[in-house]
Design an enzyme around this catalytic site. Structure first.
Site, PDB file in Angstrom:
ATOM      1  N   TYR A 131       0.827  -1.200   0.000  1.00 45.89           N
ATOM      2  CA  TYR A 131       0.000   0.000   0.000  1.00 45.89           C
ATOM      3  C   TYR A 131       0.869   1.262   0.000  1.00 45.89           C
ATOM      4  O   TYR A 131       1.793   1.417   0.785  1.00 45.89           O
ATOM      5  CB  TYR A 131      -0.923   0.035   1.223  1.00 45.89           C
ATOM      6  CG  TYR A 131      -1.663   1.349   1.360  1.00 45.89           C
ATOM      7  CD1 TYR A 131      -2.711   1.660   0.503  1.00 45.89           C
ATOM      8  CD2 TYR A 131      -1.284   2.297   2.313  1.00 45.89           C
ATOM      9  CE1 TYR A 131      -3.374   2.867   0.593  1.00 45.89           C
ATOM     10  CE2 TYR A 131      -1.950   3.509   2.417  1.00 45.89           C
ATOM     11  CZ  TYR A 131      -2.994   3.786   1.556  1.00 45.89           C
ATOM     12  OH  TYR A 131      -3.641   4.998   1.645  1.00 45.89           O
TER      13      TYR A 131
ATOM     14  N   GLY B  84      -5.831   5.338  -0.293  1.00 49.05           N
ATOM     15  CA  GLY B  84      -7.232   5.354   0.095  1.00 49.05           C
ATOM     16  C   GLY B  84      -8.053   4.411  -0.761  1.00 49.05           C
ATOM     17  O   GLY B  84      -7.748   3.227  -0.901  1.00 49.05           O
TER      18      GLY B  84
ATOM     19  N   HIS C 281      -3.206  16.739  -1.729  1.00 45.28           N
ATOM     20  CA  HIS C 281      -3.620  16.746  -0.323  1.00 45.28           C
ATOM     21  C   HIS C 281      -3.347  18.077   0.378  1.00 45.28           C
ATOM     22  O   HIS C 281      -3.844  18.313   1.490  1.00 45.28           O
ATOM     23  CB  HIS C 281      -2.911  15.626   0.431  1.00 45.28           C
ATOM     24  CG  HIS C 281      -3.457  14.251   0.143  1.00 45.28           C
ATOM     25  ND1 HIS C 281      -3.784  13.828  -1.115  1.00 45.28           N
ATOM     26  CD2 HIS C 281      -3.741  13.200   0.969  1.00 45.28           C
ATOM     27  CE1 HIS C 281      -4.242  12.581  -1.059  1.00 45.28           C
ATOM     28  NE2 HIS C 281      -4.219  12.181   0.185  1.00 45.28           N
TER      29      HIS C 281
END
Length: 511
Positions: free
Chosen positions: A57, A64, A87
């Site tokens: 990940y 997400g 972000h």
């Protein structure tokens, strides 16, 4: 000349006092050789994972809801840059410079633990920016407190890339300009690095830690100010007798009672039961019980923050010795959200009881003193409106004390379906503590004014010292004048803690 000690980051032993020194005093941070080795070793593991193509990940996948999207090695750099740019969308007033310094320090302290996979050169730039005074412009609003403080921390990471804005030597500049003026070079984030920089709880932890330090100082100040008020109202210290408190043995209650006995030692203003009245109102008589209960809350917040500021809060975490990469949830800010909400309540109550003591000082029916401590009642209003301001502040605190931690709004297409709101809790807690400092300042000003009527020369040595410090910046209010600036100045002095230290030089160490 006092030398500010450097703070070494090892991911294990950093204290709230260390954070305060870096944030407020400009202390430099160091990273030891062992920490650099841990960081380099963990980074090697990331490089091997990228080469192997293993599904990890945030390294070989998106983020997400996009965690199922495979990312090729050649797209890894673009992935990290896109992560930070997308972000970095926080809003609101920038966090104060001390908070940003604390945030940078705590993010670096998490990275040196060696579970994040960042490159040594990226960590070095972060540390160098902190030490050189390149402070990213980080808007204060926009974090859900899980997956960590993504939006605020992205503004930090953006500056390391040479993008966004930073403050440097009092100027707000483009990041590229600020780095150039500090003789620093931006970096290009590699695989995992963007995620390593933003997946954590350092916004809420930095705000929370500095707020805690201020709250601890105010808790001690509250005991000192309450002792002065007790004398001004000719109070009865029998309620602070050691025997009363040993039969309800909360350590914090016992400690506050001991403080009050020490502070009032030598007073010629306190009275015996029946001399003026048989017993005092609760705002005096129950001081150890109420102030002590706030100390319990402070202890809880201290315990949680001591853990958090030395924690690894990334996702995923890389365990080099075990050869494991694990996606977990250490970024979830629930422990800090609860601690901050609890601290809001405890500090609000410290202000609530202070305001009630101020009311007793200015109300002639309760104090036996001239109405509103006016030296020319009727012509001069004296301290009348100071109590109004105090009442306004405690009322505001009651709104701010509403818990943020009981709220949660799902995000990332319901992948992140429970969040902590811990950063909101920390921000509101900081405002509560600021309000408390002003409420206590008002009580101190009123207590000193009341002492003029009962005889300041008869104060105990310890409270006399507090009175003298107050009088150095707030002369007696013999005729009406604006006291706004004086209240603000006294509040700042209480937050600094120097006055408390001066009183302890007379009384001896207090709890």
């Amino acid at each position: 000349m006092i030398t500010i000690r450097d703070v070494e980051l090892d991911g294990v032993r950093v204290t709230a006092e260390d954070v305060a020194r870096v944030a407020w005093e400009g202390a430099q941070v160091l990273v030891g050789a062992d920490a650099w080795e841990r960081v380099a070793t963990c980074r090697q593991m990331v490089e091997e994972l990228v080469t192997s193509g293993k599904v990890v990940y945030g390294v070989t996948t998106g983020f997400g809801k996009f965690s199922d999207v495979h990312i090729s090695p050649e797209d890894a750099v673009q992935l990290q840059a896109n992560l930070i740019r997308s972000h970095a969308c926080a809003v609101g007033e920038p966090l104060p410079e001390p908070t940003v310094r604390a945030l940078m320090m705590l993010r670096a302290n998490a990275l040196v633990k060696g579970y994040s996979g960042i490159r040594p050169e990226t960590l070095k730039l972060l540390v160098n920016c902190l030490n050189a005074g390149v402070h990213p412009v980080i808007p204060s609003q926009g974090s859900l407190g899980a997956s960590g403080d993504l939006a605020p921390l992205s503004h930090l990471a953006l500056v390391l890339m040479g993008e966004g804005e930073a403050f440097y030597q009092g100027e707000r500049l483009s990041a590229a300009e600020a780095l150039a003026k500090a003789n620093l070079q931006p970096i290009t984030l590699q695989a995992k690095e963007g995620l390593a920089l933003i997946n954590g709880t350092q916004a809420m932890a930095s705000i929370g830690t500095l707020t805690l330090v201020k709250a601890l100082r105010l808790a001690k100040a509250a005991d000192m100010i309450a002792a002065l008020t007790t004398e001004a109202l000719r109070g009865i210290p029998a309620a602070f007798d050691e025997d009363v408190h040993r039969v309800r043995p909360y350590p914090e209650q016992i400690g506050v009672a001991a403080n009050l006995r020490t502070l009032l030692q030598g007073s010629r203003l306190t009275t015996e039961p029946g001399e003026i009245r048989v017993q005092d109102a609760y705002s005096l008589r129950c001081l150890p019980q109420v102030h002590g209960a706030t100390r319990q809350v402070l202890g809880y917040a201290q315990e949680k923050l001591a853990i958090e500021i030395n924690a690894a809060t990334d996702n995923p975490l890389l365990f080099v010795e075990e050869g494991k990469v694990i996606s977990g949830g250490n970024f979830h800010g629930q422990p800090i959200a609860f601690a901050m909400d609890f601290l809001k309540i405890g500090m609000s109550e410290l202000a609530n009881i202070s305001e009630r003591r101020t009311e007793r000082l200015v109300n002639p029916a309760l104090s036996g003193l001239p109405a509103f401590l006016s030296h020319d009642p009727g012509i001069a209003s004296g301290m009348m409106i100071l109590q109004y301001v105090s009442a306004s502040l405690v009322s505001e605190n009651k709104v701010l004390a509403h818990p943020a931690s009981v709220d949660s709004i799902p995000s990332s297409a319901n992948q992140e379906d429970h969040v902590s709101m811990g950063t909101t809790a920390a921000r509101h807690c900081d405002q509560v503590v600021t309000n408390v400092s002003k409420v206590l300042a008002i009580e101190l000003i009123c207590a000193a004014e009341a002492a003029e009527f009962v005889g300041a020369e008869r104060l105990a040595p310890a409270t006399r010292k507090l009175y003298e410090q107050l009088r150095a910046i707030v002369p007696p209010v013999l005729t009406d004048r604006s006291t706004s600036a004086e209240i603000e100045k006294v509040a700042q002095e209480l937050l600094l803690g120097d006055w408390q230290a001066s009183v302890e030089a007379i009384s001896g160490p207090l709890y």
